[in-house]
Design a protein around this motif. Structure first.
Motif, PDB file in Angstrom:
ATOM      1  N   CYS A  50       0.993  -1.158  -0.089  1.00 29.85           N
ATOM      2  CA  CYS A  50      -0.148   0.073   0.039  1.00 29.85           C
ATOM      3  C   CYS A  50       0.831   1.378   0.038  1.00 29.85           C
ATOM      4  CB  CYS A  50      -0.872  -0.008   1.081  1.00 29.85           C
ATOM      5  SG  CYS A  50      -2.228   1.057   0.907  1.00 29.85           S
ATOM      6  N   ILE A  51       1.941   1.395   1.005  1.00 32.20           N
ATOM      7  CA  ILE A  51       2.759   2.428   0.961  1.00 32.20           C
ATOM      8  C   ILE A  51       3.302   2.678  -0.420  1.00 32.20           C
ATOM      9  CG2 ILE A  51       4.816   3.291   1.970  1.00 32.20           C
ATOM     10  CD1 ILE A  51       3.944   2.295   4.666  1.00 32.20           C
ATOM     11  N   ALA A  52       3.951   1.415  -1.037  1.00 32.24           N
ATOM     12  CA  ALA A  52       4.637   1.456  -2.346  1.00 32.24           C
ATOM     13  C   ALA A  52       3.752   2.199  -3.494  1.00 32.24           C
ATOM     14  CB  ALA A  52       5.032   0.044  -2.779  1.00 32.24           C
ATOM     15  N   LYS A  53       2.329   1.770  -3.268  1.00 26.53           N
ATOM     16  CA  LYS A  53       1.592   2.377  -4.497  1.00 26.53           C
ATOM     17  C   LYS A  53       1.320   3.835  -4.251  1.00 26.53           C
ATOM     18  CE  LYS A  53      -1.835  -0.785  -3.891  1.00 26.53           C
ATOM     19  NZ  LYS A  53      -2.997  -1.618  -4.289  1.00 26.53           N
ATOM     20  N   ALA A  54       1.002   4.286  -2.966  1.00 30.31           N
ATOM     21  CA  ALA A  54       0.574   5.714  -2.729  1.00 30.31           C
ATOM     22  C   ALA A  54       1.909   6.278  -3.162  1.00 30.31           C
ATOM     23  CB  ALA A  54       0.198   5.792  -1.300  1.00 30.31           C
ATOM     24  N   ARG A  55       2.979   5.880  -2.651  1.00 23.78           N
ATOM     25  CA  ARG A  55       4.360   6.857  -3.005  1.00 23.78           C
ATOM     26  C   ARG A  55       4.511   6.941  -4.521  1.00 23.78           C
ATOM     27  NH1 ARG A  55       8.229   4.653   0.285  1.00 23.78           N
ATOM     28  NH2 ARG A  55       7.736   6.074   1.805  1.00 23.78           N
ATOM     29  N   ALA A  58       1.877   9.315  -5.776  1.00 22.74           N
ATOM     30  CA  ALA A  58       2.208  10.832  -5.286  1.00 22.74           C
ATOM     31  C   ALA A  58       3.427  11.190  -6.097  1.00 22.74           C
ATOM     32  CB  ALA A  58       2.523  10.932  -3.965  1.00 22.74           C
ATOM     33  N   HIS A  59       4.309  10.435  -6.446  1.00 21.08           N
ATOM     34  CA  HIS A  59       5.620  11.024  -7.194  1.00 21.08           C
ATOM     35  C   HIS A  59       5.295  11.519  -8.367  1.00 21.08           C
ATOM     36  CE1 HIS A  59       9.959  10.931  -8.307  1.00 21.08           C
ATOM     37  NE2 HIS A  59       9.524  10.218  -9.292  1.00 21.08           N
ATOM     38  N   LEU A  60       4.314  10.655  -9.255  1.00 25.58           N
ATOM     39  CA  LEU A  60       4.402  10.886 -10.569  1.00 25.58           C
ATOM     40  C   LEU A  60       3.146  11.990 -10.702  1.00 25.58           C
ATOM     41  CD1 LEU A  60       4.316   7.312 -12.187  1.00 25.58           C
ATOM     42  CD2 LEU A  60       6.066   9.010 -12.038  1.00 25.58           C
ATOM     43  N   THR A  61       2.582  12.529  -9.835  1.00 23.04           N
ATOM     44  CA  THR A  61       1.418  13.418 -10.051  1.00 23.04           C
ATOM     45  C   THR A  61       1.612  14.758  -9.268  1.00 23.04           C
ATOM     46  OG1 THR A  61       0.116  12.698  -8.206  1.00 23.04           O
ATOM     47  CG2 THR A  61      -0.498  11.690 -10.513  1.00 23.04           C
ATOM     48  N   GLY A  62       2.467  14.534  -8.081  1.00 23.01           N
ATOM     49  CA  GLY A  62       2.771  15.616  -7.304  1.00 23.01           C
ATOM     50  C   GLY A  62       1.696  16.096  -6.263  1.00 23.01           C
ATOM     51  N   LEU A  63       0.611  15.175  -6.437  1.00 23.22           N
ATOM     52  CA  LEU A  63      -0.660  15.331  -5.475  1.00 23.22           C
ATOM     53  C   LEU A  63      -0.513  14.482  -4.111  1.00 23.22           C
ATOM     54  CD1 LEU A  63      -3.466  15.308  -8.385  1.00 23.22           C
ATOM     55  CD2 LEU A  63      -2.931  17.164  -6.868  1.00 23.22           C
ATOM     56  N   PRO A  64      -1.273  14.960  -3.271  1.00 20.96           N
ATOM     57  CA  PRO A  64      -1.568  13.928  -2.179  1.00 20.96           C
ATOM     58  C   PRO A  64      -2.071  12.495  -2.476  1.00 20.96           C
ATOM     59  CG  PRO A  64      -2.450  15.993  -1.664  1.00 20.96           C
ATOM     60  CD  PRO A  64      -2.146  15.992  -3.106  1.00 20.96           C
ATOM     61  N   VAL A 121      -3.574   3.892   2.812  1.00 23.97           N
ATOM     62  CA  VAL A 121      -2.192   4.848   3.287  1.00 23.97           C
ATOM     63  C   VAL A 121      -2.585   6.243   2.429  1.00 23.97           C
ATOM     64  CG1 VAL A 121       0.048   5.269   2.741  1.00 23.97           C
ATOM     65  CG2 VAL A 121      -0.496   2.966   3.650  1.00 23.97           C
ATOM     66  N   TYR A 122      -2.387   7.184   3.256  1.00 28.08           N
ATOM     67  CA  TYR A 122      -2.481   8.575   2.779  1.00 28.08           C
ATOM     68  C   TYR A 122      -1.149   9.069   2.816  1.00 28.08           C
ATOM     69  CZ  TYR A 122      -3.977  13.488   2.156  1.00 28.08           C
ATOM     70  OH  TYR A 122      -3.955  14.851   1.900  1.00 28.08           O
ATOM     71  N   LEU A 123      -0.795   9.587   1.695  1.00 29.84           N
ATOM     72  CA  LEU A 123       0.417  10.526   1.784  1.00 29.84           C
ATOM     73  C   LEU A 123       0.283  11.928   1.098  1.00 29.84           C
ATOM     74  CD1 LEU A 123       3.077   7.954   0.095  1.00 29.84           C
ATOM     75  CD2 LEU A 123       2.862   8.582   2.485  1.00 29.84           C
ATOM     76  N   ARG A 124       0.789  12.767   2.025  1.00 34.39           N
ATOM     77  CA  ARG A 124       0.785  14.182   1.785  1.00 34.39           C
ATOM     78  C   ARG A 124       1.503  14.478   0.594  1.00 34.39           C
ATOM     79  NH1 ARG A 124       1.394  13.124   6.946  1.00 34.39           N
ATOM     80  NH2 ARG A 124      -0.394  13.632   8.426  1.00 34.39           N
ATOM     81  N   HIS A 125       2.678  13.614   0.525  1.00 32.46           N
ATOM     82  CA  HIS A 125       3.543  14.152  -0.725  1.00 32.46           C
ATOM     83  C   HIS A 125       4.343  12.896  -0.729  1.00 32.46           C
ATOM     84  CE1 HIS A 125       6.857  15.026   2.048  1.00 32.46           C
ATOM     85  NE2 HIS A 125       5.840  15.865   2.515  1.00 32.46           N
ATOM     86  N   ALA A 126       5.230  12.612  -1.928  1.00 34.84           N
ATOM     87  CA  ALA A 126       6.053  11.265  -2.143  1.00 34.84           C
ATOM     88  C   ALA A 126       6.736  10.918  -1.247  1.00 34.84           C
ATOM     89  CB  ALA A 126       6.500  11.409  -3.422  1.00 34.84           C
ATOM     90  N   ASP A 127       7.350  12.231  -0.649  1.00 31.96           N
ATOM     91  CA  ASP A 127       8.368  11.708   0.522  1.00 31.96           C
ATOM     92  C   ASP A 127       7.968  12.154   2.098  1.00 31.96           C
ATOM     93  OD1 ASP A 127      10.561  11.392  -1.431  1.00 31.96           O
ATOM     94  OD2 ASP A 127      10.762  13.431  -1.643  1.00 31.96           O
ATOM     95  N   ASP A 128       6.649  12.100   2.047  1.00 34.03           N
ATOM     96  CA  ASP A 128       6.256  12.118   3.393  1.00 34.03           C
ATOM     97  C   ASP A 128       6.595  11.141   4.492  1.00 34.03           C
ATOM     98  OD1 ASP A 128       4.308  12.647   5.532  1.00 34.03           O
ATOM     99  OD2 ASP A 128       2.555  12.361   4.590  1.00 34.03           O
TER     100      ASP A 128
END
Length: 203
Positions: A50-55, A58-64, A121-128
């Motif tokens: 889940c973390i891998a998918k969210a990151r 986020a990395h490719l879109t720049g969005l949460p 998993v919710y990431l505010r940004h890719a490096d959250d």
């Protein structure tokens, strides 16, 4: 509306997530809108995938980004299909073939207890450094004959003794109110609210 990208291409998941988040002020946009390919899911636990998918999203879109990893765990099979639920019968993915394999694997087993499990998993940004993680479980049994034409995945075979119905026989709002994904999303929303009001510097 707060826009976030959903790290999934599963139409059933997207419908359920959007339906629950929309009244709460979130605009859930599928990653396909941004041409984000599916992430690799090499791990044996739901939370790592889940973390891998969210990151990835986020990395490719720049969005949460919000990612869901979920599946069904059957007691008699040692927790299988587990993280492999969507591709239990191999590629291309097929709910029908997955269900056929599950029923075949349970021949001769009297213990039919199973539960759906979901981690979000919710990431505010890719490096959250502080991902928000929520989980939920939905318990039932596996039956041999499908019932109902709603839901998706293993729902037609997922029997809920207390209701006398399968997951596929429930109205969408009823299912969302009790399902593993509905539970996890409600926990997530509570934690998002706490995070926004806490004044931390990671938002």
């Amino acid at each position: 509306m707060q826009k976030l990208v959903i790290a999934s291409n599963n139409p059933g998941k997207l419908r359920e997530i959007s339906r629950i988040l929309a009244p709460l002020g979130f605009e859930a946009v599928p990653q396909s809108v941004y041409n984000v390919p599916e992430a690799e899911e090499p791990y044996v636990t739901f939370v790592e995938n889940c973390i891998a998918k969210a990151r990835h999203a986020a990395h490719l879109t720049g969005l949460p980004a919000l990612a869901d990893d979920s599946g069904i765990c059957v007691d008699a099979l040692g927790g299988a299909p587990g993280v492999y639920s969507a591709r239990y019968a191999g590629e291309p993915r097929s709910d029908q073939r997955n269900n056929e394999k599950l029923i075949a694997a349970l021949v001769g087993h009297s213990n039919r207890r199973a539960h759906y499990y979901c981690v979000i998993v919710y990431l505010r940004h890719a490096d959250d450094p502080q991902p928000i993680i929520a989980e939920g479980s939905w318990h039932g049994e596996i039956i041999d004959t499908p019932r109902g034409d709603g839901g998706f995945g293993y729902d037609p075979y997922f029997w809920l003794p207390e209701l006398g119905k399968t997951g596929a026989e429930l109205e969408a709002d009823v299912k969302n109110g009790m399902s593993h994904r509905g539970q996890a999303l409600r926990v997530l929303v509570e934690r998002l609210g706490l995070g926004e009001s806490s004044g931390d510097n990671c938002v």
